[in-house]
Design an enzyme around this catalytic site. Structure first.
Site, PDB file in Angstrom:
ATOM      1  N   MET A  30       0.841  -1.244  -0.111  1.00  6.74           N
ATOM      2  CA  MET A  30       0.044  -0.043  -0.263  1.00  6.74           C
ATOM      3  C   MET A  30       1.020   1.270   0.082  1.00  6.74           C
ATOM      4  O   MET A  30       0.118   2.399   0.345  1.00  6.74           O
ATOM      5  CB  MET A  30      -1.009  -0.061   1.165  1.00  6.74           C
ATOM      6  CG  MET A  30      -1.879  -1.083   1.223  1.00  6.74           C
ATOM      7  SD  MET A  30      -3.381  -0.939   2.083  1.00  6.74           S
ATOM      8  CE  MET A  30      -2.839  -0.757   3.780  1.00  6.74           C
ATOM      9  N   LEU A  33       6.805   3.218   1.609  1.00  5.52           N
ATOM     10  CA  LEU A  33       7.854   2.113   1.372  1.00  5.52           C
ATOM     11  C   LEU A  33       8.646   2.410   2.676  1.00  5.52           C
ATOM     12  O   LEU A  33       9.122   3.387   2.830  1.00  5.52           O
ATOM     13  CB  LEU A  33       8.245   1.882   0.070  1.00  5.52           C
ATOM     14  CG  LEU A  33       7.197   1.563  -0.868  1.00  5.52           C
ATOM     15  CD1 LEU A  33       7.887   1.417  -2.091  1.00  5.52           C
ATOM     16  CD2 LEU A  33       6.309   0.472  -0.440  1.00  5.52           C
ATOM     17  N   HIS A  34       9.227   1.071   3.139  1.00  9.24           N
ATOM     18  CA  HIS A  34      10.270   1.322   3.940  1.00  9.24           C
ATOM     19  C   HIS A  34      10.979  -0.017   3.822  1.00  9.24           C
ATOM     20  O   HIS A  34      10.697  -0.889   2.954  1.00  9.24           O
ATOM     21  CB  HIS A  34       9.907   1.308   5.442  1.00  9.24           C
ATOM     22  CG  HIS A  34       8.736   0.392   5.870  1.00  9.24           C
ATOM     23  ND1 HIS A  34       8.841  -0.854   5.776  1.00  9.24           N
ATOM     24  CD2 HIS A  34       7.442   0.515   6.230  1.00  9.24           C
ATOM     25  CE1 HIS A  34       7.685  -1.556   6.093  1.00  9.24           C
ATOM     26  NE2 HIS A  34       6.665  -0.853   6.218  1.00  9.24           N
ATOM     27  N   HIS A  37       9.395  -3.445   3.385  1.00  8.77           N
ATOM     28  CA  HIS A  37       9.001  -3.521   1.994  1.00  8.77           C
ATOM     29  C   HIS A  37      10.184  -4.091   0.998  1.00  8.77           C
ATOM     30  O   HIS A  37      10.209  -4.724   0.022  1.00  8.77           O
ATOM     31  CB  HIS A  37       8.324  -2.396   1.352  1.00  8.77           C
ATOM     32  CG  HIS A  37       7.115  -2.018   2.046  1.00  8.77           C
ATOM     33  ND1 HIS A  37       6.866  -0.862   2.730  1.00  8.77           N
ATOM     34  CD2 HIS A  37       6.106  -2.560   2.008  1.00  8.77           C
ATOM     35  CE1 HIS A  37       5.936  -0.540   3.208  1.00  8.77           C
ATOM     36  NE2 HIS A  37       4.810  -1.560   2.976  1.00  8.77           N
ATOM     37  N   GLY A 147       4.819  -9.968   4.460  1.00  3.64           N
ATOM     38  CA  GLY A 147       5.467  -9.790   5.464  1.00  3.64           C
ATOM     39  C   GLY A 147       4.843 -10.498   6.549  1.00  3.64           C
ATOM     40  O   GLY A 147       3.719 -10.577   6.829  1.00  3.64           O
ATOM     41  N   GLN A 153      -2.523 -12.176   8.192  1.00  2.00           N
ATOM     42  CA  GLN A 153      -2.795 -12.107   6.714  1.00  2.00           C
ATOM     43  C   GLN A 153      -2.280 -13.058   6.063  1.00  2.00           C
ATOM     44  O   GLN A 153      -2.744 -13.501   5.019  1.00  2.00           O
ATOM     45  CB  GLN A 153      -2.117 -10.446   6.363  1.00  2.00           C
ATOM     46  CG  GLN A 153      -2.207 -10.241   4.633  1.00  2.00           C
ATOM     47  CD  GLN A 153      -1.926  -8.750   4.475  1.00  2.00           C
ATOM     48  OE1 GLN A 153      -2.990  -8.140   4.684  1.00  2.00           O
ATOM     49  NE2 GLN A 153      -0.856  -8.513   4.139  1.00  2.00           N
ATOM     50  N   MET A 184       8.795  -1.931  11.663  1.00  5.80           N
ATOM     51  CA  MET A 184       8.591  -1.033  10.499  1.00  5.80           C
ATOM     52  C   MET A 184       7.253  -0.979  10.025  1.00  5.80           C
ATOM     53  O   MET A 184       6.565  -2.094   9.880  1.00  5.80           O
ATOM     54  CB  MET A 184       9.710  -1.126   9.177  1.00  5.80           C
ATOM     55  CG  MET A 184      11.011  -0.698   9.704  1.00  5.80           C
ATOM     56  SD  MET A 184      11.987  -0.474   8.412  1.00  5.80           S
ATOM     57  CE  MET A 184      13.835  -0.376   9.440  1.00  5.80           C
ATOM     58  N   SER A 185       6.628  -0.024   9.714  1.00 11.52           N
ATOM     59  CA  SER A 185       5.231  -0.015   9.476  1.00 11.52           C
ATOM     60  C   SER A 185       5.022   1.450   8.539  1.00 11.52           C
ATOM     61  O   SER A 185       5.559   2.353   9.205  1.00 11.52           O
ATOM     62  CB  SER A 185       4.274  -0.114  10.535  1.00 11.52           C
ATOM     63  OG  SER A 185       3.041   0.260  10.143  1.00 11.52           O
TER      64      SER A 185
END
Ligand code: ATP
Ligand code: PAF
Ligand code: BAL
Length: 282
Positions: A30, A33-34, A37, A147, A153, A184-185
């Protein structure tokens, strides 16, 4: 890196790649990015000739309109990161492109979605399954990367892929964390400095709970200790903490030999909802 703004372009691009024998990897995201991802992109690059990243803030998986409105959107910065990371094509559809008409699809993942995120975000996994099914149909990847930060999920997408006979391999990659342990999010960008300073407590509490699980402390006590530990923090409101079977996701009243345990939580910090988990192998 090709930019693919339409479903037709994505289909044509991946169809051509498959026809000349290329392996296609898909990384659904979505955006905002970090490194979490980018790890998925790197894993895809290592196994595939084509690495397709999708960026789509999927409205049907949001159960909270404000969360959707405030979801971080930084398309130019995202695109600039992806080329050097090894992405070969970026799919960036509009809402109209993905949903030319309102979707009426309904998925029911049974017990898998009656707990944790499924229980606390009504309709969330219906939206995730809808958009992931569409992406799988359009791109027809050989491998798709997700992830473990979103542990439930991954379980639901594995079930989806099996039930609908998608001919692909689901690859789950470990959670990437900041130096202080915070997972991270994309939503971390919305934390104000005080909330950001408090946020590593979530992982600290999960790490302490994992230690208790390893010592054989009963699940109910582990849950209670985690709740107790977060209660005094004025910046953190715990939504749930769960001690569950890592495969079935069902809450545990006792441990089962040979079965991994997942500790999951969701919490609100200054209006931002974060999730995290750790897995304890038996
Ligand atoms: N820290 C992380 N480590 C590994 N994978 C991650 C991490 N954060 C996100 N992912 C994975 O990246 C994919 C895209 O996730 P998404 O774009 O929703 O980002 P996000 O950081 O999870 O954002 P948010 O949780 O705020 O929605 C998902 O498969 C997700 O599990
Ligand atoms: C898999 C996904 C991209 C579907 O919108 C989303 O749920 C996410 O980013 O984890
Ligand atoms: N990474 C999970 C997507 C969501 O929160 O909607």
């Amino acid at each position: 890196m090709q930019i693919l703004p339409t479903a037709a372009r994505l289909q044509a691009y991946t169809e051509q790649a498959r026809q000349i024998g290329k392996r296609v990897g898909l990384v659904p995201t979505m955006g905002a990015l970090h490194d979490g991802h980018l790890q998925l992109v790197q894993a895809a690059r290592a196994a595939c000739d084509e690495v397709i990243v999708s960026i789509f803030v999927n409205p049907t998986q949001f159960n909270n309109a404000e969360d959707f409105r405030l979801y971080p959107r930084v398309p130019d910065a995202d695109a600039a990161m992806l080329g050097p990371a090894g992405c070969t094509a970026l799919f960036v559809p509009s809402v109209e492109e993905m949903y030319p008409q309102p979707t009426v699809l309904r998925f029911d993942f049974g017990a898998l979605e009656r707990v944790m995120e499924g229980a606390h975000r009504p309709g969330h996994f219906n939206g995730v399954a809808t958009v992931v099914s569409k992406l799988f149909h359009l791109a027809r990847p050989h491998h798709a990367y997700f992830g473990q930060k979103d542990w439930q999920q991954v379980a639901i997408i594995r079930q989806l892929a099996a039930d609908l006979s998608f001919d692909l391999e689901i690859v789950a990659c470990p959670t990437i964390r900041e130096a202080d342990g915070l997972a991270m999010s994309s939503r971390n960008r919305r934390l104000d400095p005080a909330a950001r300073a408090a946020a590593p407590r979530l992982h600290q509490v999960l790490a302490a709970a994992a230690g208790q699980v390893r010592q054989g402390v009963a699940p109910a006590q582990v849950r209670a200790a985690a709740e107790e530990s977060l209660r005094p923090d004025p910046l953190i409101t715990l939504e749930y903490v769960e001690v569950a079977d890592a495969q079935t996701l069902q809450p545990l009243s006792e441990y089962m030999p040979g079965r991994a345990v997942v500790l999951c939580l969701a919490a609100h910090l200054g209006g931002v909802r974060l999730i995290d988990n750790v897995v304890v192998e038996d």
